[in-house]
Scaffold this motif. Sequence first.
Motif, PDB file in Angstrom:
ATOM      1  N   ALA A 689       0.837  -1.203   0.000  1.00  0.00           N
ATOM      2  CA  ALA A 689       0.000   0.000   0.000  1.00  0.00           C
ATOM      3  C   ALA A 689       0.867   1.247   0.000  1.00  0.00           C
ATOM      4  N   ALA A 690       1.987   1.215   0.753  1.00  0.00           N
ATOM      5  CA  ALA A 690       2.876   2.374   0.800  1.00  0.00           C
ATOM      6  C   ALA A 690       3.583   2.586  -0.528  1.00  0.00           C
ATOM      7  N   HIS A 693       1.618   4.416  -3.274  1.00  0.00           N
ATOM      8  CA  HIS A 693       1.307   5.863  -3.188  1.00  0.00           C
ATOM      9  C   HIS A 693       2.379   6.661  -3.921  1.00  0.00           C
ATOM     10  N   VAL A 696       5.156   8.642  -1.717  1.00  0.00           N
ATOM     11  CA  VAL A 696       6.052   7.891  -0.844  1.00  0.00           C
ATOM     12  C   VAL A 696       7.309   7.565  -1.628  1.00  0.00           C
ATOM     13  N   TYR A 720       7.869   5.433   6.421  1.00  0.00           N
ATOM     14  CA  TYR A 720       8.130   5.745   5.011  1.00  0.00           C
ATOM     15  C   TYR A 720       8.644   7.196   4.920  1.00  0.00           C
ATOM     16  N   ASP A 734      -0.639  10.483   5.017  1.00  0.00           N
ATOM     17  CA  ASP A 734      -1.009   9.525   6.068  1.00  0.00           C
ATOM     18  C   ASP A 734      -2.447   9.054   5.888  1.00  0.00           C
ATOM     19  N   ASP A 736      -4.235   8.954   3.101  1.00  0.00           N
ATOM     20  CA  ASP A 736      -4.343   8.081   1.924  1.00  0.00           C
ATOM     21  C   ASP A 736      -3.825   6.664   2.236  1.00  0.00           C
ATOM     22  N   LEU A 737      -2.719   6.603   2.924  1.00  0.00           N
ATOM     23  CA  LEU A 737      -2.152   5.288   3.238  1.00  0.00           C
ATOM     24  C   LEU A 737      -3.063   4.500   4.179  1.00  0.00           C
ATOM     25  N   ARG A 738      -3.671   5.162   5.154  1.00  0.00           N
ATOM     26  CA  ARG A 738      -4.566   4.455   6.071  1.00  0.00           C
ATOM     27  C   ARG A 738      -5.769   3.884   5.296  1.00  0.00           C
ATOM     28  N   GLU A 740      -5.895   3.118   2.120  1.00  0.00           N
ATOM     29  CA  GLU A 740      -5.428   2.029   1.247  1.00  0.00           C
ATOM     30  C   GLU A 740      -5.162   0.764   2.063  1.00  0.00           C
TER      31      GLU A 740
END
Length: 781
Positions: A689-690, A693, A696, A720, A734, A736-738, A740
């Motif tokens: 997921a990271a 993005h 990242v 990251y 942060d 967006d990553l959560r 995803e």
Amino acid sequence: MRILSRHNVTALTCLLFALPAYAQLPSLLPVKPVASTAAPAAPEAVNAKDPQQELTDAQGRLRDAQDALKRIQDQLDQKTLAVNARNELLKQFNLRQTLADRYAQQIDYLKQLQVLEQKIVDATQQRDSWVPPAGTAPWSVVDGDVVRNEMLVYAARITQLGKESEALSEQIVSLSREKADSESRLRQLQEKADKNSDADRAALEDVRGRLALQTAVLVRTDLERRVKDKDRALLEVRRETASRTWDYFGGRFVLPPEVLATAKADLQGIIDRDRDAELKALARAEAAMARLNKAQSAFQRLDQTKASARQIADARAALDIAQADESAARSEVDRLRQLIEIGGYGLQVWDARAIIYGNPRPDATRLDDIVQRVRVGLIRIRQARDFLQQSLTTREQEAFDLREALLGTKSPLDQKVIAARLASANAQTDSARSILAALDKFEQHLTVIQSELGVYSQDRTLGERLIDYWQRLVGVSKKIWQYELFTVDDVLLVDNREVKTTRGVTIGKSVGAIGILIFGFLLVSWLIRSAIGLAERRIGLKSSVATQIRRWLTVVATATLIILSFNLVQIPLSVFAFLGGALAIGAGFGTQNLIKNLISGLMLLVERPIRMGDLVEVDGIKGRVTSIGIRFSTIHSADGVDTLIPNSELVEKKLVNWTYSNPDARREIRVGVAYGTDPVQVKNLIKSAALAHPDVMTQPEPTVVLDDLGDSALMFSLRYWIRLGAGTDGREVDSDLRCEILDKLAAAGIDVPYPQRDVRLQMAQPLTVALMHPDAETKGR
């Protein structure tokens, strides 16, 4: 028969010789009895008569007085005359002599009245048959000066005669009262006096003599007043004639160059003559000073050596004589210097007249300047005249006292000293009179200039007046523009030598410097912005660097403009020393914070701990630096708020610069999953997921670790790196990553557990359970 004693014989002899003298006194008064009259209220004390008849009567009174004097003189020549009789005859002689003098003065005034009557008739005929002057307009200003000077002299003399006539009228009133008192006294004595009493007869004759003298003085004073009135009437007729000529001229004068040159040359010749006389007088003054110093040294030497009193007295007299001579010589030098100064002012008067008559439309500003100078000149002349009048009165009184002292002293040495002082006082008196005469003449010239300016002001048209108003406005503006605010000492380099001078800072210089500074600042700022913008477009110059360069160039350009503008308007830079001192004194303690922020701003610009666009955090405020000023800096937060932070806080307090060395920043996200989940699977899902993005960074790549075994979940941490740019927000990454990560965990069937708690109840006794009606619960409340 009664025998007379020696004392009685002497008294009888005095009476016999005195009776002829008493017999002369009745002729002093009119034969008619004196009527009772009161003191007159009007100045006309003597009834008007035919001047010829008055002259005849006065001549008759003079002959009678002279005959009486001759008879008294014959009696005084008798050697057998007693002392008392001689004293009485001397008293009568003095009275007769005084009366004869008064009658002679009356005759002189009556003759003057006849002459003045004829002059008035001639002047009246000349006025009535007035003929215009020869020539045509415009006439020479010299012709106008002759007529105008006559009018000024006539006006001044008429005013003076009027004042003298008023004073004589008041004197006549006073004399008339005294005469009335004497007449009353005479009547009382005539009624009460015993004709057989020597004392009463003597008192009666004394009052008659005093009354006769008062009558003679009264008539003489009245005749003097009439002479002055006639003289004034004559001058008024002559002034009317001169006024006709002046009115005919109508101010149509011209000042030819040759006339101006001749007048100035004549005046310059007088000035040169006075300068030559001044040099000679100065040499005499220096010689007198040398004699004074020599006499003073001799006197001090004799005083110190205890010489004889005679020698000291002679030395003291020599010193006094030398002091008097030096004062007289110095007064002559002062007189000539003041005459030279007045002559220089006279040349300026002719230059002013050349401005008035040499140009058909003279400049209004120059005319106003002439008017102001004439007004100031007249004021100074009056002040100088008052001072000289006081000085003249003092010197005349001093000379009078010295003449009296000279007549009373018997010592030859004292006579020499007093004579020297008298000569010095006379010299100073003559000097004051000479200067007064020159001042009167110069005042007359200034009065002429003043009248000429008045005539010129009246004869102007409307257009000329408008032009004059405009010229005056320009003149006032120039005066304001050239008004000196203060002066500054400066040092100039002339032929490799430093010369101290003083420069004035005017309003014009100040406005010029400010104008140059404003225009130059606008021009330089435009050039700097254009050059920096071109550099950003062509060579890719960073905005933060461009801003710093622009600020430094603006500071340097401003300082250069200040120096250049002050040099262009000739204002020395030493003026800042005065201003800096004033600012330091007046605002030293009040500007501590301002100066601290200024210095901090300079430190930020030099050391550059923060730059434009840096992500910083200070005192709980986090955002990007959008401006670094001299006094404060601006931080723009993610909330869209601009915070102005003083530069001193950025320097003194703890400052976090997220992008100081590089714009990369590591962030961390914690994720919890249920127990029993495969940890490797979870790590792969979170890492994928990271990496998916776009913000990242791949290098260094993200890392996922099992961070903790929690109460209700397995806790994983995602670390990251992101690059903090202008459009990158860490909190959005942060978020967006959560989202995803949640999607990937849900797709893999992995639950994110809720927090779990175990609750244990200890049942030591049974719980009470009761059911209650809802209405009862409401009532209980």
